[in-house]
Design a protein around this motif. Structure first.
Motif, mmCIF file in Angstrom:
data_model
loop_
_atom_site.group_PDB
_atom_site.id
_atom_site.type_symbol
_atom_site.label_atom_id
_atom_site.label_comp_id
_atom_site.label_asym_id
_atom_site.label_seq_id
_atom_site.Cartn_x
_atom_site.Cartn_y
_atom_site.Cartn_z
ATOM 1 N N ARG A 82 0.904 -1.228 0.025
ATOM 2 C CA ARG A 82 -0.016 -0.001 -0.117
ATOM 3 C C ARG A 82 0.922 1.398 0.174
ATOM 4 N NH1 ARG A 82 -3.630 -1.840 3.152
ATOM 5 N NH2 ARG A 82 -2.729 -1.419 5.190
ATOM 6 N N GLY A 83 1.944 1.228 0.886
ATOM 7 C CA GLY A 83 2.755 2.430 1.068
ATOM 8 C C GLY A 83 3.813 2.672 -0.392
ATOM 9 N N PHE A 84 4.126 1.425 -0.852
ATOM 10 C CA PHE A 84 4.765 1.452 -2.119
ATOM 11 C C PHE A 84 3.825 2.054 -3.226
ATOM 12 C CE2 PHE A 84 5.230 -1.005 -6.366
ATOM 13 C CZ PHE A 84 6.566 -0.558 -6.509
ATOM 14 N N ILE A 85 2.685 1.724 -3.346
ATOM 15 C CA ILE A 85 1.749 2.182 -4.546
ATOM 16 C C ILE A 85 1.505 3.788 -4.231
ATOM 17 C CG2 ILE A 85 -0.592 2.155 -5.329
ATOM 18 C CD1 ILE A 85 -0.435 -0.772 -4.951
ATOM 19 N N GLY A 86 1.258 3.951 -3.092
ATOM 20 C CA GLY A 86 1.091 5.622 -2.755
ATOM 21 C C GLY A 86 2.426 6.297 -3.068
ATOM 22 N N GLN A 87 3.439 5.990 -2.761
ATOM 23 C CA GLN A 87 4.912 6.603 -3.074
ATOM 24 C C GLN A 87 4.997 6.757 -4.371
ATOM 25 O OE1 GLN A 87 7.884 4.857 -0.531
ATOM 26 N NE2 GLN A 87 7.572 6.345 1.180
ATOM 27 N N GLU A 88 4.848 5.603 -5.054
ATOM 28 C CA GLU A 88 5.129 5.543 -6.657
ATOM 29 C C GLU A 88 4.058 6.333 -7.522
ATOM 30 O OE1 GLU A 88 7.913 5.155 -7.234
ATOM 31 O OE2 GLU A 88 8.576 3.024 -7.509
ATOM 32 N N GLY A 89 2.928 6.518 -6.986
ATOM 33 C CA GLY A 89 2.002 7.254 -7.492
ATOM 34 C C GLY A 89 2.208 8.525 -7.378
ATOM 35 N N LEU A 90 2.522 9.139 -6.086
ATOM 36 C CA LEU A 90 3.122 10.633 -6.129
ATOM 37 C C LEU A 90 4.300 11.001 -6.789
ATOM 38 C CD1 LEU A 90 2.023 11.161 -2.704
ATOM 39 C CD2 LEU A 90 1.336 12.768 -4.421
ATOM 40 N N HIS A 91 5.148 10.117 -7.038
ATOM 41 C CA HIS A 91 6.472 10.228 -7.784
ATOM 42 C C HIS A 91 6.022 10.381 -9.198
ATOM 43 C CE1 HIS A 91 8.968 7.561 -4.824
ATOM 44 N NE2 HIS A 91 8.364 8.889 -4.185
ATOM 45 N N SER A 92 5.357 9.460 -9.833
ATOM 46 C CA SER A 92 4.711 9.676 -11.046
ATOM 47 C C SER A 92 4.140 10.940 -11.437
ATOM 48 C CB SER A 92 3.788 8.551 -11.466
ATOM 49 O OG SER A 92 3.448 8.456 -12.708
ATOM 50 N N LYS A 93 3.178 11.384 -10.595
ATOM 51 C CA LYS A 93 2.538 12.797 -10.771
ATOM 52 C C LYS A 93 3.457 13.775 -10.725
ATOM 53 C CE LYS A 93 -1.379 14.816 -8.423
ATOM 54 N NZ LYS A 93 -1.401 15.571 -6.976
ATOM 55 N N GLU A 94 4.256 13.780 -9.708
ATOM 56 C CA GLU A 94 5.340 14.967 -9.652
ATOM 57 C C GLU A 94 6.123 14.962 -10.705
ATOM 58 O OE1 GLU A 94 4.753 16.959 -7.124
ATOM 59 O OE2 GLU A 94 6.411 18.259 -7.025
ATOM 60 N N HIS A 95 6.811 14.084 -11.279
ATOM 61 C CA HIS A 95 7.578 14.044 -12.474
ATOM 62 C C HIS A 95 7.028 14.308 -13.663
ATOM 63 C CE1 HIS A 95 11.608 13.364 -10.694
ATOM 64 N NE2 HIS A 95 11.034 12.562 -10.045
ATOM 65 N N GLN A 96 5.557 13.862 -13.663
ATOM 66 C CA GLN A 96 4.810 14.383 -14.767
ATOM 67 C C GLN A 96 4.940 15.782 -14.739
ATOM 68 O OE1 GLN A 96 3.161 12.270 -17.228
ATOM 69 N NE2 GLN A 96 3.546 14.347 -18.247
ATOM 70 N N SER A 97 4.481 16.758 -13.850
ATOM 71 C CA SER A 97 4.809 18.287 -13.790
ATOM 72 C C SER A 97 6.068 18.704 -13.955
ATOM 73 C CB SER A 97 4.285 18.833 -12.348
ATOM 74 O OG SER A 97 3.315 18.032 -11.809
ATOM 75 N N TYR A 98 6.832 17.753 -13.751
ATOM 76 C CA TYR A 98 8.451 18.173 -14.135
ATOM 77 C C TYR A 98 8.508 18.233 -15.568
ATOM 78 C CZ TYR A 98 13.423 17.295 -13.603
ATOM 79 O OH TYR A 98 14.905 17.416 -13.776
ATOM 80 N N ASN A 99 8.175 17.213 -16.091
ATOM 81 C CA ASN A 99 8.482 16.901 -17.378
ATOM 82 C C ASN A 99 7.460 17.972 -18.315
ATOM 83 O OD1 ASN A 99 9.855 14.729 -16.721
ATOM 84 N ND2 ASN A 99 8.610 13.292 -17.073
ATOM 85 N N ASP A 100 6.349 18.095 -17.848
ATOM 86 C CA ASP A 100 5.476 19.198 -18.652
ATOM 87 C C ASP A 100 6.275 20.529 -18.675
ATOM 88 O OD1 ASP A 100 3.505 17.446 -18.856
ATOM 89 O OD2 ASP A 100 2.230 18.022 -17.421
ATOM 90 N N ALA A 101 6.738 20.785 -17.498
ATOM 91 C CA ALA A 101 7.575 22.234 -17.587
ATOM 92 C C ALA A 101 8.786 22.073 -18.147
ATOM 93 C CB ALA A 101 7.726 22.495 -15.920
ATOM 94 N N LEU A 102 9.179 20.898 -18.592
ATOM 95 C CA LEU A 102 10.414 21.179 -19.548
ATOM 96 C C LEU A 102 10.219 21.578 -20.892
ATOM 97 C CD1 LEU A 102 12.210 17.571 -18.739
ATOM 98 C CD2 LEU A 102 13.046 19.845 -18.236
ATOM 99 N N SER A 103 9.082 21.526 -21.331
ATOM 100 C CA SER A 103 8.871 22.229 -22.698
ATOM 101 C C SER A 103 9.014 23.502 -22.810
ATOM 102 C CB SER A 103 7.442 21.595 -23.251
ATOM 103 O OG SER A 103 6.433 21.889 -22.048
ATOM 104 N N GLN A 104 9.122 24.190 -21.713
ATOM 105 C CA GLN A 104 9.327 25.766 -21.717
ATOM 106 C C GLN A 104 10.695 25.712 -22.617
ATOM 107 O OE1 GLN A 104 8.751 27.795 -17.829
ATOM 108 N NE2 GLN A 104 9.250 25.472 -17.209
ATOM 109 N N ARG A 105 11.764 24.859 -22.462
ATOM 110 C CA ARG A 105 13.120 25.150 -22.881
ATOM 111 C C ARG A 105 12.803 24.546 -24.410
ATOM 112 N NH1 ARG A 105 17.155 27.077 -20.562
ATOM 113 N NH2 ARG A 105 18.771 26.398 -21.874
#
Ligand code: FE2
Ligand code: FE2
Length: 295
Positions: A93-116
């Protein structure tokens, strides 16, 4: 900060934790930290101290996380009903919760990369085609793949936390983001492995899949790094590559330092917690909390 080195257990981990399927130490609590790092401004720049190679390398890792970590979750979920150990269930349960948030946070990260002006869509398309191939495989292969990829993330996380110079020059918020991810990767480093060992446990399969994952990990990290260097006009710059190779293989030597720990995966009695990282976790979790970054 006084750094205590982590200890390596020589004994088989089952001798330490007994017969239970869960081998994560009881003192480790696998819970997602509900944090958000607003790094959009940093990602519009060469955020790693102005170094084009280091910036592209870390960005290339980030580009693999959203879809990669969703596959980690799905592959473990497929075996969830079979797990009878309540502690391992809790850690899943903890693993799914952590990886879910990592996935979401890195999606925002990657979206922001298009600025360059990076070709995020093209890189995503290429990696998505690979992930579609992974999803077409049978579930025991996908779980073995998750174990191998989780070994990579745990080894990189160990290196990142124990070698602060890897992130030297990056803004404090970017450092906090990468360290937050590293802390949680170490906390849940044996969850997929414990599910694999209790439900499949085939040593040869674990090794064969590790080679496949190794090939793809380096392939996509390299291709994505090249794509971003091309946008930066540095793809054919010998100076950029020499500095980059020095960063990975010379000083500080990111890959060079990871190699010995990566190879421990070949041991028949390997277990992620043979490297006891509780002190590292305690130290960096406290540091992350005190930093105030990530809210
Ligand atoms: Fe993660
Ligand atoms: Fe992970």
């Amino acid at each position: 900060m006084s750094a205590q080195p982590d200890k390596i257990h020589d004994r088989n981990i089952s001798q330490i934790k007994g017969a239970s399927a869960n081998k994560t130490p009881d003192s480790i609590s696998i819970k997602p930290r509900h944090v958000h790092f607003d790094v959009r401004d940093e990602l519009a720049t060469l955020w790693h101290g102005g170094d084009v190679f280091k910036t592209a390398f870390f960005n290339a890792l980030s580009l693999q996380f959203p879809r990669g970590e969703r596959q980690f979750i799905d592959s473990v979920r497929q075996y969830r009903d079979r797990v009878t150990d309540p502690k391992l269930q809790e850690n899943i349960r903890g693993f799914i919760g952590q990886e879910g948030l990592h996935s979401k946070e890195h999606q925002s990260y990657n979206d922001a990369l298009s600025q360059r002006g990076y070709d995020i869509e093209g890189m995503d398309k290429r990696f998505s085609a690979h992930m579609d191939y992974v999803y077409s495989k049978r579930k025991h292969l996908r779980l073995a793949g998750t174990c191998a990829a989780e070994h990579y993330t745990a080894v990189l996380a160990h290196g990142l936390l124990n070698n602060p110079d890897w992130l030297e020059g990056a803004s404090p918020r970017m450092q906090a983001l990468w360290r937050w991810h590293a802390i949680e990767e170490i906390e849940h480093k044996s969850v997929a492995f414990d599910v694999y060992e209790s439900e499949i446990g085939i040593y040869k399969l674990r090794l064969i899949v590790f080679f496949v994952v190794t090939y793809n990990f380096f392939k996509f990290t390299f291709l994505n790094t090249c794509s971003m260097l091309k946008t930066e006009g540095k793809l054919w710059s010998p100076g950029t590559w020499l500095k980059g190779l020095n960063y990975l293989w010379g000083k500080p030597g990111v890959i060079r330092k990871c190699l010995p720990q990566l190879l421990t995966y070949f041991r028949r009695d390997f277990h992620p917690w043979q490297l006891d990282e509780r002190q590292t976790l305690q130290r960096w979790s406290q540091q992350l909390e005190n930093s105030g970054y990530g809210n």
